[in-house]
Design a protein around this motif. Structure first.
Motif, PDB file in Angstrom:
ATOM      1  N   THR A 197      -1.970 -14.419 -20.694  1.00  0.00           N
ATOM      2  CA  THR A 197      -2.157 -13.754 -21.985  1.00  0.00           C
ATOM      3  C   THR A 197      -1.961 -14.745 -23.131  1.00  0.00           C
ATOM      4  OG1 THR A 197       0.178 -13.138 -22.247  1.00  0.00           O
ATOM      5  CG2 THR A 197      -1.220 -11.554 -21.103  1.00  0.00           C
ATOM      6  N   MET A 198      -2.481 -14.380 -24.293  1.00  0.00           N
ATOM      7  CA  MET A 198      -2.211 -15.128 -25.524  1.00  0.00           C
ATOM      8  C   MET A 198      -1.817 -14.110 -26.583  1.00  0.00           C
ATOM      9  SD  MET A 198      -4.759 -18.321 -25.882  1.00  0.00           S
ATOM     10  CE  MET A 198      -6.397 -17.725 -25.738  1.00  0.00           C
ATOM     11  N   THR A 199      -0.794 -14.435 -27.353  1.00  0.00           N
ATOM     12  CA  THR A 199      -0.318 -13.518 -28.383  1.00  0.00           C
ATOM     13  C   THR A 199      -0.125 -14.273 -29.690  1.00  0.00           C
ATOM     14  OG1 THR A 199       0.719 -11.949 -26.870  1.00  0.00           O
ATOM     15  CG2 THR A 199       1.636 -12.056 -29.076  1.00  0.00           C
TER      16      THR A 199
ATOM     17  N   VAL B  72       1.535 -17.793 -28.773  1.00  0.00           N
ATOM     18  CA  VAL B  72       2.267 -17.798 -27.513  1.00  0.00           C
ATOM     19  C   VAL B  72       1.253 -17.709 -26.377  1.00  0.00           C
ATOM     20  CG1 VAL B  72       4.030 -16.613 -26.146  1.00  0.00           C
ATOM     21  CG2 VAL B  72       4.130 -16.532 -28.650  1.00  0.00           C
ATOM     22  N   VAL B  73       1.285 -18.648 -25.459  1.00  0.00           N
ATOM     23  CA  VAL B  73       0.411 -18.592 -24.290  1.00  0.00           C
ATOM     24  C   VAL B  73       1.275 -18.416 -23.050  1.00  0.00           C
ATOM     25  CG1 VAL B  73      -1.301 -19.794 -22.885  1.00  0.00           C
ATOM     26  CG2 VAL B  73      -1.351 -20.033 -25.367  1.00  0.00           C
ATOM     27  N   GLU B  74       1.000 -17.345 -22.316  1.00  0.00           N
ATOM     28  CA  GLU B  74       1.736 -17.088 -21.078  1.00  0.00           C
ATOM     29  C   GLU B  74       0.966 -17.736 -19.932  1.00  0.00           C
ATOM     30  OE1 GLU B  74       3.229 -13.219 -18.409  1.00  0.00           O
ATOM     31  OE2 GLU B  74       1.682 -13.000 -19.933  1.00  0.00           O
ATOM     32  N   ASP B  75       1.573 -18.706 -19.265  1.00  0.00           N
ATOM     33  CA  ASP B  75       0.851 -19.398 -18.188  1.00  0.00           C
ATOM     34  C   ASP B  75       0.914 -18.612 -16.883  1.00  0.00           C
ATOM     35  OD1 ASP B  75       3.258 -19.958 -16.866  1.00  0.00           O
ATOM     36  OD2 ASP B  75       3.365 -22.039 -17.570  1.00  0.00           O
ATOM     37  N   ALA B  76       0.284 -19.160 -15.839  1.00  0.00           N
ATOM     38  CA  ALA B  76       0.169 -18.450 -14.563  1.00  0.00           C
ATOM     39  C   ALA B  76       1.531 -18.126 -13.954  1.00  0.00           C
ATOM     40  CB  ALA B  76      -0.668 -19.271 -13.597  1.00  0.00           C
TER      41      ALA B  76
ATOM     42  N   SER C 153      -6.559 -21.211 -28.703  1.00  0.00           N
ATOM     43  CA  SER C 153      -7.074 -21.675 -27.414  1.00  0.00           C
ATOM     44  C   SER C 153      -5.937 -22.274 -26.597  1.00  0.00           C
ATOM     45  CB  SER C 153      -8.188 -22.702 -27.619  1.00  0.00           C
ATOM     46  OG  SER C 153      -7.685 -23.823 -28.301  1.00  0.00           O
ATOM     47  N   THR C 154      -6.230 -22.538 -25.334  1.00  0.00           N
ATOM     48  CA  THR C 154      -5.238 -23.180 -24.481  1.00  0.00           C
ATOM     49  C   THR C 154      -5.927 -24.103 -23.490  1.00  0.00           C
ATOM     50  OG1 THR C 154      -3.453 -22.866 -22.894  1.00  0.00           O
ATOM     51  CG2 THR C 154      -5.197 -21.223 -22.862  1.00  0.00           C
ATOM     52  N   SER C 155      -5.227 -25.172 -23.131  1.00  0.00           N
ATOM     53  CA  SER C 155      -5.754 -26.090 -22.128  1.00  0.00           C
ATOM     54  C   SER C 155      -5.232 -25.731 -20.744  1.00  0.00           C
ATOM     55  CB  SER C 155      -5.346 -27.521 -22.491  1.00  0.00           C
ATOM     56  OG  SER C 155      -3.944 -27.588 -22.647  1.00  0.00           O
TER      57      SER C 155
ATOM     58  N   VAL D  24      -2.003  -9.848 -32.617  1.00  0.00           N
ATOM     59  CA  VAL D  24      -3.036  -9.661 -31.594  1.00  0.00           C
ATOM     60  C   VAL D  24      -2.511 -10.150 -30.249  1.00  0.00           C
ATOM     61  CG1 VAL D  24      -5.436 -10.103 -30.935  1.00  0.00           C
ATOM     62  CG2 VAL D  24      -4.765 -10.380 -33.314  1.00  0.00           C
ATOM     63  N   THR D  25      -2.876  -9.441 -29.192  1.00  0.00           N
ATOM     64  CA  THR D  25      -2.675  -9.963 -27.844  1.00  0.00           C
ATOM     65  C   THR D  25      -4.015  -9.982 -27.132  1.00  0.00           C
ATOM     66  OG1 THR D  25      -0.378  -9.301 -27.578  1.00  0.00           O
ATOM     67  CG2 THR D  25      -1.654  -9.486 -25.579  1.00  0.00           C
ATOM     68  N   TRP D  26      -4.289 -11.079 -26.451  1.00  0.00           N
ATOM     69  CA  TRP D  26      -5.487 -11.159 -25.614  1.00  0.00           C
ATOM     70  C   TRP D  26      -5.053 -11.248 -24.168  1.00  0.00           C
ATOM     71  CZ3 TRP D  26      -5.220 -13.997 -30.189  1.00  0.00           C
ATOM     72  CH2 TRP D  26      -6.258 -13.802 -31.109  1.00  0.00           C
ATOM     73  N   GLU D  27      -5.735 -10.497 -23.311  1.00  0.00           N
ATOM     74  CA  GLU D  27      -5.528 -10.640 -21.878  1.00  0.00           C
ATOM     75  C   GLU D  27      -6.675 -11.496 -21.369  1.00  0.00           C
ATOM     76  OE1 GLU D  27      -3.985  -7.919 -19.431  1.00  0.00           O
ATOM     77  OE2 GLU D  27      -2.472  -7.431 -20.919  1.00  0.00           O
TER      78      GLU D  27
END
Lengths: 98, 151
Positions: B86-88, B127-131, B78-80, B100-103
């Motif tokens: 994306t999350m990988t 890994v969470v890719e922010d805006a 999860s991410t705040s 896994v990668t989630w868009e």
């Protein structure tokens, strides 16, 4: 193949639990002689918009279990689960939110 | 995976992208190489073009400390961060670490659970890719008593 689902709405948030029947084989068994067969894309749509978009690999366990939630749903709405594996096989299922 | 399969994967992805119009171009169609990378850092570089990350608590990773069965390790990511792209999930001990990668899309609550395979004791990275395209990373070590990559 087969998709089992529990999808419930509370207020406007839908919580979805999926169990997809699939071997998720890496092809690495017995020194790499087996054939790789795993889901590499799974999406869930709600009224035309994508609410869950996952790119798994064979590192996801056999018969994948997936849980997620999304906003803007109401009871009786339909979501569509779709997946495709690396061999090109795919499956689609409509699920009613309870 | 053999080269032939790898190419097939690329074509399959193109077909999917053409048929599905999921919206924004996907990390998977742009970087199929990342899924075949044999080290976690190489996967990160292939997927996001950089290995420079911010270590903070914006990426949240829930995993057991000890996994008795490496074939099915429960994980929740999860991410705040608002509007993360994306999350990988990267499992450093696996032959192909990118798991896994989630868009993420609007309306989706960025909290996902699934089960993963771990070959051996090692680090799992979220890994969470922010805006803005910056990468936020959280790492957790999981002890695996029985490996689970056969299958």
């Amino acid at each position: 193949m087969g998709i089992k689902a529990i999808a419930k709405v509370k207020h406007d948030i839908a919580t979805v639990k999926l169990l997809v029947k699939h071997p998720m084989a890496s092809g690495k068994i017995g020194g790499g002689k087996g054939e790789a067969k795993y889901i590499n894309h799974l999406t869930v749509k709600h009224g035309g918009r994508v609410v869950y978009d996952m790119y798994p690999t064979s590192a996801v366990s056999k018969n994948p279990y997936i849980k997620f939630a999304f906003k803007g749903a109401k009871k009786g709405d339909t979501i569509t689960v779709w997946w495709q594996d690396n061999t090109g096989k795919s499956e689609k299922k409509d699920i009613k939110l309870k | 995976m053999k080269r032939r399969n790898f190419l097939g994967l690329g074509f399959a992805t193109m077909a999917v992208t053409a048929l599905q119009t999921v919206g924004s171009a996907s990390i998977f169609s742009e970087h199929p190489k990342a899924f075949m990378a044999t080290s976690g850092d190489a996967a990160l570089k292939d997927a996001y073009g950089t290995t420079s990350v911010i270590k903070d608590d914006k990426a949240k990773l829930k995993l057991p400390d000890i996994a008795e069965n490496g074939g099915a390790v429960p994980v929740t990511v999860s991410t705040s961060l608002d509007n993360a792209k994306t999350m990988t999930l990267i499992i450093d001990g696996n032959p192909h670490p990118l798991a896994v990668t989630w868009e993420l899309s609007e309306g989706t609550i960025p909290k996902f659970s699934t089960r993963i395979k771990m070959r051996k004791t090692g680090n799992v990275r979220l890994v969470v890719e922010d805006a803005n395209g910056k990468l936020h990373v959280t790492t957790k070590q999981v002890k695996v008593t029985v490996g689970g990559c056969g299958g």
